[in-house]
Write an enzyme that holds these catalytic residues in place. Sequence first.
Site, short mmCIF file in Angstrom:
data_model
loop_
_atom_site.label_atom_id
_atom_site.label_comp_id
_atom_site.label_asym_id
_atom_site.label_seq_id
_atom_site.Cartn_x
_atom_site.Cartn_y
_atom_site.Cartn_z
N LYS A 66 0.84 -1.21 0.00
CA LYS A 66 0.00 0.00 0.00
C LYS A 66 0.88 1.26 0.00
O LYS A 66 0.65 2.20 -0.77
CB LYS A 66 -0.93 -0.01 1.23
CG LYS A 66 -2.04 -1.06 1.12
CD LYS A 66 -2.82 -1.22 2.43
CE LYS A 66 -3.84 -2.35 2.30
NZ LYS A 66 -4.63 -2.57 3.53
N GLN A 111 -4.26 -1.57 9.73
CA GLN A 111 -4.27 -2.89 9.10
C GLN A 111 -4.86 -3.91 10.07
O GLN A 111 -4.47 -3.97 11.24
CB GLN A 111 -2.85 -3.29 8.67
CG GLN A 111 -2.78 -4.56 7.83
CD GLN A 111 -3.47 -4.44 6.47
OE1 GLN A 111 -3.57 -3.36 5.89
NE2 GLN A 111 -3.97 -5.56 5.96
N ASP A 125 -10.66 3.17 4.58
CA ASP A 125 -10.99 1.74 4.49
C ASP A 125 -12.50 1.53 4.45
O ASP A 125 -12.97 0.43 4.14
CB ASP A 125 -10.41 0.98 5.69
CG ASP A 125 -9.17 0.18 5.34
OD1 ASP A 125 -9.02 -0.19 4.16
OD2 ASP A 125 -8.35 -0.08 6.25
#
Length: 293
Positions: free
Chosen positions: A52, A96, A119
């Site tokens: 990412k 994450q 997200d």
Amino acid sequence: MILLDGKIASAAVRQQLTTEVAGLKAAGKRTPHLAAILVGNNGASETYVASKVKHCEEIGFASTLVRLPETTTEADLLAKISELNQAPEIDGILVQLPLPKHINEQLVIQAIDPSKDVDGFHPASAGKLVQGLPTFIPATPYGIMLMLEHFNITTKGKHAVVIGRSNIVGRPMSILLSSNSQYGNATVTVCHSHTPNLKEICLQGDILVAALGRPEFVKADMVKTGAIVIDVGITRVEDATAKKGFRIKGDVAFDEVAAVAGALTPVPGGVGLMTIAGLLKNTLQAYYQRNAG
Ligand code: GUN
């Protein structure tokens, strides 16, 4: 069989973003900035977060990787999120998952400022998605929609079967495919671990999305001839003959399903790359929304 190549589709998205970011910089504007938090040393998470960050840099975004030890307390993580929420230069924040067991994941997700929730996991983002309002779409389902768009796959009037009901993939995917939008308007069936006649239902899918996290679960005899098959799985399976000691397997038995399907995503090189494309698009969206405010 059409190979739904995530390398090609994601490169097209990244190219467009690169041009857009270069334009912002040329106009003297601030650079979009993503902050990623990684807690602990989960090997797969390390790989995803590194990828990412790398893709952020490649398209011209700024990025910050916050690495915290496995022993980080929930309070410390929440304090870090609060700091990033308040940092004016940060547009998007991602934590994450999975987190170590001693940290309440839901509490952490809810601590992220919804305006920086790239997200799309915050309940405020999920609620907007359900109601068809503009929001951050979770990166994997968003990436799959971008993939459908890139390959111009018709979903309207089709029967889509989604295996999996997670907040990250299955649930938002089912909402998007049934939404009143260009790559929606499908009739959607959501299957899960308590679905008794899974094979029969899968066989009815013109579109089949496998997001259950069980390597090679979907076999050729579960797939309708000509179906569009989207493989969301990325499981590390031990393999002593592989250089790293493992291989990445999808949820679909690729070789046998390729003989039946009309189109199929590879693993790796499919949905994983599209997930990053979705995240990058969300980050740019956050940037624009924050700059407009
Ligand atoms: N873990 C598995 N998928 C994801 C994702 O899309 N975002 C984050 N933050 N964690 C994940």
